[in-house]
Scaffold this active site. Structure first.
Site, mmCIF file in Angstrom:
data_model
loop_
_atom_site.group_PDB
_atom_site.id
_atom_site.type_symbol
_atom_site.label_atom_id
_atom_site.label_comp_id
_atom_site.label_asym_id
_atom_site.label_seq_id
_atom_site.Cartn_x
_atom_site.Cartn_y
_atom_site.Cartn_z
ATOM 1 N N LYS A 71 -18.567 -1.800 -98.632
ATOM 2 C CA LYS A 71 -18.297 -2.611 -99.802
ATOM 3 C C LYS A 71 -17.969 -1.772 -101.032
ATOM 4 C CE LYS A 71 -22.293 -3.347 -101.650
ATOM 5 N NZ LYS A 71 -22.909 -3.402 -102.971
ATOM 6 N N THR A 72 -18.735 -0.733 -101.274
ATOM 7 C CA THR A 72 -18.461 0.109 -102.443
ATOM 8 C C THR A 72 -17.099 0.776 -102.305
ATOM 9 O OG1 THR A 72 -20.821 0.525 -102.610
ATOM 10 C CG2 THR A 72 -19.385 1.926 -103.918
ATOM 11 N N ASP A 105 -19.855 -6.670 -108.413
ATOM 12 C CA ASP A 105 -20.607 -6.178 -107.264
ATOM 13 C C ASP A 105 -21.853 -7.049 -107.076
ATOM 14 O OD1 ASP A 105 -21.303 -4.520 -105.206
ATOM 15 O OD2 ASP A 105 -22.225 -2.998 -106.480
ATOM 16 N N GLU A 106 -22.363 -7.136 -105.864
ATOM 17 C CA GLU A 106 -23.603 -7.883 -105.589
ATOM 18 C C GLU A 106 -23.544 -9.284 -106.203
ATOM 19 O OE1 GLU A 106 -25.620 -6.605 -103.557
ATOM 20 O OE2 GLU A 106 -25.800 -4.442 -103.857
ATOM 21 N N GLN A 156 -28.113 -11.003 -98.345
ATOM 22 C CA GLN A 156 -28.849 -9.991 -99.112
ATOM 23 C C GLN A 156 -29.219 -10.479 -100.513
ATOM 24 O OE1 GLN A 156 -27.744 -5.715 -98.463
ATOM 25 N NE2 GLN A 156 -25.917 -6.613 -97.569
ATOM 26 N N ARG A 214 -31.133 -0.990 -93.829
ATOM 27 C CA ARG A 214 -31.035 0.301 -94.510
ATOM 28 C C ARG A 214 -30.956 1.426 -93.502
ATOM 29 N NH1 ARG A 214 -28.571 -1.254 -97.911
ATOM 30 N NH2 ARG A 214 -28.746 -3.197 -96.768
#
Length: 675
Positions: free
Chosen positions: A30-31, A213-214, A244, A604
């Site tokens: 995503k980043t 983002d997010e 998330q 993670r």
DNA sequence: ATTCCGGCTCCAAGG
DNA sequence: GAGCCGGAAT
């Protein structure tokens, strides 16, 4: 994780025909999509850096994004790119339009503990629970974009009405202090744009493309800000993952994801489902756990990284035993796999769980770093110094006045402050201004007045110096003038004082560097004087960028703070009913968000995942039996190996030097067979 | 009467 | 870790 862009990633980067929602699963790059898209906008699509804003939730995410996008930009067109947090963007807007809103440019930003104290004064109580509840209520109102008047109108019961009244008084107090709180940083700009369309148009003309983002973590206020800024142009990319969403408690609403599809009929949705992080077993576990939640968007992560190791689930006797088990397993695993400490993370639901782990890591001389939790800027010594800066920047900031005037002790005591407070509130002025009033001055003793005026005059000299002298010079003189080092060593034992003084030094050098404005991107902090730095400091919670090369240390983190990060090997501790899911969430029927937390924790991990839980735990002073988390039962049986007797294993007697035995325990650990 | 000290208890999560 | 409490020390 360098692979060619996959087709959906490429599509997400190149899509410019309108609003875009990228549903990016954990570890799906995503980043990379966001940074590549910024580069694409600037290098190929003809946008200028100044026309683009990328918005994140944390400073860390913003910094990482800035670091990753900078090398991708060609030439000068990337200059002036905004990569920032919601709060920092709000501050920027607020600062520019402060006059219109009746704020001085150097208004203060209050933190949660300042708010807490103000509420404590208003409610005239020390009842922590009531205060916390009120604070939460006010914050919720703000996040939902509800004014004090609206809150009163909406209040259906007496309690709510009382809280709405407190909300109003609280806002009046903030006004008097020329201060805003964190929630206001978003809410006030939105109000401004609502009431002054010309201001909104100005910002809309400036920002042509937004990347968020997010996105699943946005609250109503933040979503409103985005809608305002994108306006009719509707040119934005929102990246998020409903699985998330873990910030419901601070007003974030996953519904905002669905809302996008209704608010923007032309919304394009792209899913990123290939995971480049974890083994198949870890992903299967994550998928199966999250499958118990209702779906907003259907999505299934897959990976090509091989089956991988079995997940370990270990039942332990107590918190101590759990800490010991984790440390032993970690040591053994590191030895066996020739890894380094920084390949490991220990994740937990609540901050206090870290303490016992820290103790064991220290005993075993294992280096660790801790993120989340009580931050550097929450430390008393840092707040002491900041209170001086805040007062210098904004003399109406009464909370800062009180702290600075009394720390270190300088002859200004409770009586003086009380009299001063009475006079100040009677005449509707700040404590600082009241100190110079003749009407007040003959109310207290000559000695007290002398000390008070010495202090106030000193602040005045700092006000003059702050705008013209280098930040580090002013700061160092301040520390000398108030004899802060002596104060620390007088108050505490040498070792503690040394730590605190070290923190102060670190803070001063960090702030001084910011003041020089030598940052490579030439962003926010360039050439700022001490006053301008003060506001920025209020938004920062962690000290960043201290080390370029990460030390080889185990990472300790809350699940919340771990979002967006990845580790080779993860320990997820305290997986019990009451911890994860947390008691309060069980009571409030918010299991789904807890499950997402579990999902975040699992995803993670790249190569291995160790889950532990305690059969007994000290709570409210006595040992209580615990149940394993329901989420453990949701893991795929074939991918999990159980350790420890989950049922009624013998209680281990804990000796005094329990944490100190080393090799014996390593051997025992290595010998222990799965049940 | 006031301050000092050590032990005890408290914990949801963050900008 | 830090605030709070009760008992000890001043």
């Amino acid at each position: 994780m360098q692979h060619l862009l996959n087709p959906p990633q490429r599509e997400a980067i190149h899509y410019l025909d309108g609003p875009l929602l990228v549903l990016a699963g954990a570890g799906s790059g995503k980043t990379r999509v966001i940074t590549q898209k910024i580069a694409y906008l600037i290098n190929q699509a003809g946008y200028k850096g100044t026309q683009i804003a990328a918005i994140t939730f944390t400073n860390k995410a913003a910094r990482e994004m800035q670091e990753r996008v900078t090398p991708l930009l060609e030439g000068k067109s990337g200059k002036g790119l905004t990569v920032t947090t919601f709060h920092s963007l709000g501050l920027q807007i607020l600062r520019q339009e402060a006059a219109l809103l009746g704020y001085k440019p150097q208004f203060s930003i209050l933190d949660a503990s300042d708010s807490f104290k103000i509420l404590s004064d208003i409610l005239a109580t020390t009842d922590k629970q009531l205060l916390r509840k009120t604070q939460w209520q006010i914050s919720s109102w703000k996040n939902a974009f509800v004014s004090p008047d609206q809150a009163k109108a909406l209040a259906d019961e007496e309690m709510a009405h009382a809280a709405a009244r407190v909300y109003q008084l609280y806002q009046q107090t903030l006004r008097a202090y020329q201060a805003v709180d964190f929630d206001d940083l978003i809410k006030v700009p939105v109000e401004l744009f609502d009431q002054h369309s010309e201001m909104l148009e100005k910002w809309q003309r400036k920002l042509h493309y937004l990347l968020i983002d997010e996105y699943q973590d946005t609250n109503a206020c933040q979503y409103k800000l985005i809608k305002q800024l994108t306006g009719l142009r509707g040119q934005f990319t929102a990246v998020g993952d409903d699985d998330q969403a873990i910030y419901g408690w601070r007003g974030a609403d996953v519904e905002n994801l669905r809302q996008l599809t209704t608010d923007f009929s032309k919304l394009k949705v792209i899913k990123l489902e290939q995971n480049y992080r974890s083994t198949v077993r870890i992903l299967r576990a994550a998928n199966q756990v999250i499958a118990n939640n209702p779906k907003l968007f259907e999505k299934k992560l897959w990976s090509e990284l091989g089956t991988g190791e079995l997940l370990h689930v270990t039942a332990t006797q107590s918190e101590e035993h759990e800490a010991e088990t984790v440390v032993m397993k970690l040591q053994a695993h590191k030895f066996e796999h020739r890894t380094t400490y920084k390949d490991y993370a220990i994740l937990y639901r609540s901050n206090h769980q870290a303490r016992i782990i820290e103790k064991f890591l220290r005993n075993h001389k294992i280096p660790y770093t801790i993120s989340g939790g009580s931050s550097f800027f929450d430390k008393a010594e840092i707040k002491d110094i900041i209170s001086y800066l805040r007062l210098v920047a904004n003399e109406d900031d009464d909370p800062a006045f009180i702290r600075a005037a009394t720390t270190p002790k300088k002859g200004i005591g409770n009586t003086t402050l009380e009299r001063l407070g009475e006079y100040a509130s009677a005449h509707k002025m700040s404590l600082f201004a009241a100190a110079f009033e003749g009407g007040f001055q003959h109310d207290i003793g000559a000695k007290q007045l002398e000390d008070l005026l010495t202090f106030c005059r000193y602040i005045q000299t700092l006000q003059g110096r702050a705008v013209k002298d280098p930040a580090n010079e002013v700061l160092n003189d301040l520390l000398t003038a108030i004899q802060y080092e002596t104060y620390l060593y007088d108050g505490e034992e040498a070792r503690a004082a040394e730590t605190r003084w070290g923190n102060v030094i670190e803070f001063v050098s960090w702030l001084s560097k910011k003041g020089e404005g030598s940052t490579e991107y030439g962003n926010e902090s360039e050439g700022k004087n001490l006053l301008e730095l003060t506001q920025m400091v209020s938004l920062i919670t962690m000290l960043e960028g201290r080390e370029d090369s990460e030390p080889d240390a185990v990472k300790l983190s809350t699940l919340h703070a771990s979002k967006g990060l990845e580790y080779g090997h993860v320990f997820l501790i305290g997986c019990e009913e009451g911890i994860l899911p947390h008691t309060n969430s069980i009571d409030a029927d918010q299991i789904e968000e807890e499950r997402r937390l579990m999902y975040v924790g699992i995803t993670r991990a790249q190569k291995s995942l160790n889950i532990t839980w305690c059969k007994k735990r000290k709570r409210a002073g006595e040992m209580q039996a615990c149940e394993p988390s329901r989420f453990i039962a949701e893991l795929p049986k074939d991918d999990v190996k159980h350790f420890g007797n989950p049922f009624n294993g013998p209680d281990q007697v804990l000796s005094k030097d329990y944490g100190k035995s080393k090799m014996a325990n390593i051997k025992a650990m290595l010998a222990s067979k799965p049940t």
